[in-house]
Design a protein around this motif. Sequence first.
Motif, PDB file in Angstrom:
ATOM      1  N   VAL A 113     -30.257  -7.328 -22.378  1.00 13.53           N
ATOM      2  CA  VAL A 113     -29.632  -8.229 -22.831  1.00 13.53           C
ATOM      3  C   VAL A 113     -30.329  -9.581 -21.190  1.00 13.53           C
ATOM      4  CG1 VAL A 113     -27.997  -9.814 -22.488  1.00 13.53           C
ATOM      5  CG2 VAL A 113     -27.551  -7.490 -23.631  1.00 13.53           C
ATOM      6  N   GLU A 114     -30.574  -8.952 -20.491  1.00 12.65           N
ATOM      7  CA  GLU A 114     -30.914  -9.784 -19.738  1.00 12.65           C
ATOM      8  C   GLU A 114     -32.610  -9.805 -19.777  1.00 12.65           C
ATOM      9  OE1 GLU A 114     -31.276  -8.142 -15.973  1.00 12.65           O
ATOM     10  OE2 GLU A 114     -28.780  -8.434 -15.674  1.00 12.65           O
ATOM     11  N   MET A 115     -33.579  -9.432 -20.469  1.00  9.07           N
ATOM     12  CA  MET A 115     -34.764  -9.941 -21.027  1.00  9.07           C
ATOM     13  C   MET A 115     -34.567 -11.202 -22.313  1.00  9.07           C
ATOM     14  SD  MET A 115     -36.844  -5.583 -20.767  1.00  9.07           S
ATOM     15  CE  MET A 115     -36.193  -5.361 -21.727  1.00  9.07           C
ATOM     16  N   ALA A 116     -33.582 -10.054 -23.213  1.00 12.70           N
ATOM     17  CA  ALA A 116     -33.324 -11.216 -23.967  1.00 12.70           C
ATOM     18  C   ALA A 116     -33.096 -13.220 -23.400  1.00 12.70           C
ATOM     19  CB  ALA A 116     -32.323 -10.744 -25.310  1.00 12.70           C
ATOM     20  N   ALA A 117     -32.676 -12.520 -22.654  1.00  8.79           N
ATOM     21  CA  ALA A 117     -32.328 -14.584 -22.107  1.00  8.79           C
ATOM     22  C   ALA A 117     -32.529 -15.011 -21.140  1.00  8.79           C
ATOM     23  CB  ALA A 117     -30.617 -14.067 -20.736  1.00  8.79           C
ATOM     24  N   ALA A 118     -34.173 -14.349 -20.435  1.00  7.88           N
ATOM     25  CA  ALA A 118     -35.154 -14.678 -19.922  1.00  7.88           C
ATOM     26  C   ALA A 118     -35.777 -15.408 -21.090  1.00  7.88           C
ATOM     27  CB  ALA A 118     -35.759 -14.114 -19.537  1.00  7.88           C
ATOM     28  N   ALA A 119     -35.646 -14.844 -22.351  1.00  6.68           N
ATOM     29  CA  ALA A 119     -36.735 -14.655 -23.288  1.00  6.68           C
ATOM     30  C   ALA A 119     -36.789 -16.431 -24.682  1.00  6.68           C
ATOM     31  CB  ALA A 119     -36.681 -14.013 -24.225  1.00  6.68           C
ATOM     32  N   CYS A 120     -35.132 -16.584 -24.496  1.00 12.37           N
ATOM     33  CA  CYS A 120     -34.774 -17.696 -24.890  1.00 12.37           C
ATOM     34  C   CYS A 120     -35.494 -18.903 -23.993  1.00 12.37           C
ATOM     35  CB  CYS A 120     -33.441 -18.364 -24.635  1.00 12.37           C
ATOM     36  SG  CYS A 120     -32.711 -19.417 -25.457  1.00 12.37           S
ATOM     37  N   PRO A 121     -36.063 -19.405 -24.906  1.00 11.16           N
ATOM     38  CA  PRO A 121     -37.020 -20.724 -24.549  1.00 11.16           C
ATOM     39  C   PRO A 121     -35.380 -22.085 -24.389  1.00 11.16           C
ATOM     40  CG  PRO A 121     -37.082 -20.996 -26.563  1.00 11.16           C
ATOM     41  CD  PRO A 121     -36.037 -19.536 -26.623  1.00 11.16           C
ATOM     42  N   LYS A 122     -34.606 -22.063 -24.993  1.00 13.05           N
ATOM     43  CA  LYS A 122     -33.443 -23.062 -25.116  1.00 13.05           C
ATOM     44  C   LYS A 122     -32.950 -22.668 -24.165  1.00 13.05           C
ATOM     45  CE  LYS A 122     -35.104 -25.775 -27.909  1.00 13.05           C
ATOM     46  NZ  LYS A 122     -35.562 -26.859 -27.822  1.00 13.05           N
ATOM     47  N   ARG A 123     -32.337 -21.804 -23.115  1.00 14.50           N
ATOM     48  CA  ARG A 123     -31.577 -20.859 -21.878  1.00 14.50           C
ATOM     49  C   ARG A 123     -30.324 -20.742 -23.281  1.00 14.50           C
ATOM     50  NH1 ARG A 123     -35.922 -19.215 -20.959  1.00 14.50           N
ATOM     51  NH2 ARG A 123     -36.742 -19.590 -19.074  1.00 14.50           N
TER      52      ARG A 123
END
Length: 68
Positions: free
Chosen positions: A52-62
Motif C-alpha cells: 500500500v505504501e508503494m502504491a501511494a508512492a507510485a501514484c503520480p497525482k498523490r
Amino acid sequence: MKDGTMNVTVDWNLCDGNGNCTAEAPEVFALNDDDELDVLLTEPGEELRAGVEMAAAACPKRAITIEG
C-alpha cells in the motif's frame, strides 16, 4: 478505523485511474471494466502495508492517503 489498523483513502478529485497502484497492491486496488479505480480494502491488514505504501508512492497525482 479500528485501533492499530491502517485506513486507505483516495482523493477522487485527484485520481486519474492510471492504475499504477494496482501493480503495487493488487489486493487493495483494482481497475474496473470502465478503467476506474476501485478500492477493494479500505482497512487492509498490516501484512499489506508495504504494498500500500508503494502504491501511494507510485501514484503520480498523490491521490492515495494512508492513515494509521
